[in-house]
Design a protein around this motif. Sequence first.
Motif, PDB file in Angstrom:
ATOM      1  N   GLY A 153       0.823  -1.202   0.000  1.00 13.92           N
ATOM      2  CA  GLY A 153       0.000   0.000   0.000  1.00 13.92           C
ATOM      3  C   GLY A 153       0.857   1.253   0.000  1.00 13.92           C
ATOM      4  N   LYS A 154       0.283   2.343  -0.470  1.00 14.53           N
ATOM      5  CA  LYS A 154       1.017   3.615  -0.450  1.00 14.53           C
ATOM      6  C   LYS A 154       1.126   4.143   0.972  1.00 14.53           C
ATOM      7  N   VAL A 155       0.052   3.991   1.732  1.00 12.78           N
ATOM      8  CA  VAL A 155       0.044   4.594   3.063  1.00 12.78           C
ATOM      9  C   VAL A 155      -0.274   3.608   4.199  1.00 12.78           C
ATOM     10  N   LEU A 156      -1.128   2.650   3.937  1.00 10.25           N
ATOM     11  CA  LEU A 156      -1.445   1.678   4.998  1.00 10.25           C
ATOM     12  C   LEU A 156      -0.348   0.634   5.076  1.00 10.25           C
ATOM     13  N   ASP A 157      -0.028   0.200   6.288  1.00  9.56           N
ATOM     14  CA  ASP A 157       0.985  -0.850   6.408  1.00  9.56           C
ATOM     15  C   ASP A 157       0.354  -2.235   6.170  1.00  9.56           C
ATOM     16  N   TYR A 158       1.212  -3.215   6.023  1.00  8.98           N
ATOM     17  CA  TYR A 158       0.785  -4.571   5.675  1.00  8.98           C
ATOM     18  C   TYR A 158      -0.173  -5.132   6.734  1.00  8.98           C
ATOM     19  N   LYS A 159       0.134  -4.848   7.979  1.00  4.15           N
ATOM     20  CA  LYS A 159      -0.690  -5.393   9.052  1.00  4.15           C
ATOM     21  C   LYS A 159      -2.139  -4.883   8.970  1.00  4.15           C
ATOM     22  N   THR A 160      -2.294  -3.578   8.746  1.00  7.25           N
ATOM     23  CA  THR A 160      -3.647  -3.029   8.613  1.00  7.25           C
ATOM     24  C   THR A 160      -4.366  -3.684   7.432  1.00  7.25           C
ATOM     25  N   GLN A 161      -3.636  -3.870   6.347  1.00 11.59           N
ATOM     26  CA  GLN A 161      -4.255  -4.519   5.182  1.00 11.59           C
ATOM     27  C   GLN A 161      -4.669  -5.959   5.477  1.00 11.59           C
ATOM     28  N   LYS A 162      -3.874  -6.650   6.293  1.00 11.69           N
ATOM     29  CA  LYS A 162      -4.238  -8.027   6.660  1.00 11.69           C
ATOM     30  C   LYS A 162      -5.491  -8.042   7.536  1.00 11.69           C
ATOM     31  N   LEU A 163      -5.625  -7.060   8.409  1.00 14.00           N
ATOM     32  CA  LEU A 163      -6.833  -6.987   9.239  1.00 14.00           C
ATOM     33  C   LEU A 163      -8.052  -6.757   8.340  1.00 14.00           C
ATOM     34  N   ILE A 164      -7.867  -5.917   7.327  1.00 15.52           N
ATOM     35  CA  ILE A 164      -8.942  -5.685   6.355  1.00 15.52           C
ATOM     36  C   ILE A 164      -9.270  -6.987   5.618  1.00 15.52           C
ATOM     37  N   ALA A 165      -8.240  -7.739   5.272  1.00 14.45           N
ATOM     38  CA  ALA A 165      -8.446  -9.012   4.577  1.00 14.45           C
ATOM     39  C   ALA A 165      -9.251  -9.987   5.436  1.00 14.45           C
ATOM     40  N   ILE A 166      -8.962 -10.006   6.720  1.00 15.22           N
ATOM     41  CA  ILE A 166      -9.736 -10.866   7.628  1.00 15.22           C
ATOM     42  C   ILE A 166     -11.200 -10.421   7.638  1.00 15.22           C
ATOM     43  N   GLY A 167     -11.415  -9.117   7.689  1.00 13.84           N
ATOM     44  CA  GLY A 167     -12.782  -8.592   7.687  1.00 13.84           C
ATOM     45  C   GLY A 167     -13.543  -8.977   6.432  1.00 13.84           C
ATOM     46  N   ILE A 168     -12.896  -8.861   5.286  1.00 16.13           N
ATOM     47  CA  ILE A 168     -13.571  -9.160   4.019  1.00 16.13           C
ATOM     48  C   ILE A 168     -13.919 -10.646   3.924  1.00 16.13           C
ATOM     49  N   THR A 169     -12.953 -11.521   4.237  1.00 15.45           N
ATOM     50  CA  THR A 169     -13.236 -12.954   4.109  1.00 15.45           C
ATOM     51  C   THR A 169     -14.262 -13.415   5.158  1.00 15.45           C
ATOM     52  N   ALA A 170     -14.172 -12.881   6.369  1.00 12.47           N
ATOM     53  CA  ALA A 170     -15.163 -13.250   7.392  1.00 12.47           C
ATOM     54  C   ALA A 170     -16.541 -12.698   7.010  1.00 12.47           C
ATOM     55  N   GLY A 171     -16.571 -11.521   6.413  1.00 14.00           N
ATOM     56  CA  GLY A 171     -17.833 -10.934   5.973  1.00 14.00           C
ATOM     57  C   GLY A 171     -18.473 -11.718   4.836  1.00 14.00           C
TER      58      GLY A 171
END
Lengths: 107, 107, 107, 107, 107, 107
Positions: free
Chosen positions: B35-53
């Motif tokens: 990402g340009k501004v978000l770090d990898y960890k934040t993106q992984k948390l987003i990934a968990i949200g999307i797949t769980a959703g």
Amino acid sequence: MKYDVFYGKGMGKVKKEYPEIYEVIKNLNEVVYTGKVLDYKTQKLIAIGITAGHCDETATEKQMRSAMKELKVTPEEIADVLRVVLLLSGQPAFTKGMRILDELTKK
Amino acid sequence: MKYDVFYGKGMGKVKKEYPEIYEVIKNLNEVVYTGKVLDYKTQKLIAIGITAGHCDETATEKQMRSAMKELKVTPEEIADVLRVVLLLSGQPAFTKGMRILDELTKK
Amino acid sequence: MKYDVFYGKGMGKVKKEYPEIYEVIKNLNEVVYTGKVLDYKTQKLIAIGITAGHCDETATEKQMRSAMKELKVTPEEIADVLRVVLLLSGQPAFTKGMRILDELTKK
Amino acid sequence: MKYDVFYGKGMGKVKKEYPEIYEVIKNLNEVVYTGKVLDYKTQKLIAIGITAGHCDETATEKQMRSAMKELKVTPEEIADVLRVVLLLSGQPAFTKGMRILDELTKK
Amino acid sequence: MKYDVFYGKGMGKVKKEYPEIYEVIKNLNEVVYTGKVLDYKTQKLIAIGITAGHCDETATEKQMRSAMKELKVTPEEIADVLRVVLLLSGQPAFTKGMRILDELTKK
Amino acid sequence: MKYDVFYGKGMGKVKKEYPEIYEVIKNLNEVVYTGKVLDYKTQKLIAIGITAGHCDETATEKQMRSAMKELKVTPEEIADVLRVVLLLSGQPAFTKGMRILDELTKK
């Protein structure tokens, strides 16, 4: 402040006609967005990811708008969320998210 | 390191038999998770949200596992992601996510 | 020619502001639509089926339009795709697809 | 009377150009809405729940409209359906349903 | 022959206890899979795309199995379908499809 | 009694470790299942329709089981719900629901 996102046509009706539903949704938002460790902003980015991943235009637009207004989330941060949407939900969900972001940032 | 999550039965076959698909997925993961501004960890948390959703058990389990292993994401952080899932995708998606988290943290 | 479908408001922004995402999406489209055995037209019919099965109006409309324009896919062929959508995704998805097809063929 | 809900732009085209599909959909609706034990009205409430839970605006609006017109389903009954949608599909699906109900009852 | 895919635990019960539903599903399958212009095999490939795009494991597995058995669809053809799934539904749906294909071809 | 359905592995963890989430979910269930006009049983039938329409096996199984146990909902009533699922969500969702019903009624 956290409840901004659920004001709107649908929720106005709920507040007036179904106050008990309104009350529980308000409590739900309070509990949801008061994470133990993650801050509100990170949770809002996750919310954008989930709604964009669902291809739900209205909800995505509301989440993006409230994130930008309430929390000064930048278009670059939203684009980084949409990268993850591209990978996990495919190109149509990503393109839709980008178009909504584009429209919001032009206003 | 970022590609850990796509190793598995499905991707093993792809690497061997469809190297051109494997290559583009590798590049896609690289671009998505840089990402340009978000770090990898934040993106992984987003990934968990999307797949769980999405109520996708296998993918949610993979995302949680790789987030905990690669990035030392804590169960509390994942629970804060699942709060957002509860609000935006409903109780069944939330309960499923909690059960997966429970199983992963017991191991 | 194969990339026609991803031009649009959303992708225009991506090309200008996020060239690395644009590049990987271009490669992804190239790899995806260069099947080993199926021809491009069959893959486009499959793409119409998937987007119509998702009830994603914008994406379905784009896929149908590009299939008819680029590959001379006929309304009858699209209707045969929508038959499968009726069986696997239900009547609302089918009706939505038929309405989009109707609007496109009247223009 | 039970087929009211499938008249519309999409189905008009089907009736004219694909009579065999029209015929089978008519039979399907007949069989579906002739439950052994549940009455038609209960089934229509279930139909509203399913389409609202899918976040499918057009279909939800059609189901609500036909339920109110054909079967004198009241806004309060629909709101009780949407309560279940809130629990099982999350707040965005609920809010969307409430907005559609609001628009229909204002007309 | 075309109805192979709907035999199974669920449909056995339907045939015995709900013959009128069984009948209409049989007719529906007949009409759906008798396209005006597309052949049965192309429609089955579309069916694989739709079920894999829905992340529905059981249905995807049934569609792939019946396509390979009834119509001699090859693993390469299915992989070409899954390419489209990768683009339109994202990596988790693709990986799931590849894993199912892998398991089916090993048997 | 109404909360039976949310006991389970996932919710056990929530009750112990996230009591504030547990509390709000309990209230949410209370408000949701206390309709103004529809009775609890009708709402449970709607819940079965929504979860079966989502193709969510675990949640569908829980809803069916609790409906049969708590409210003496019969297999025939559930089959009438699944008819609507067939029409609105397609054959795979219907077959899955029928298989789950079959397994539950054999126990």
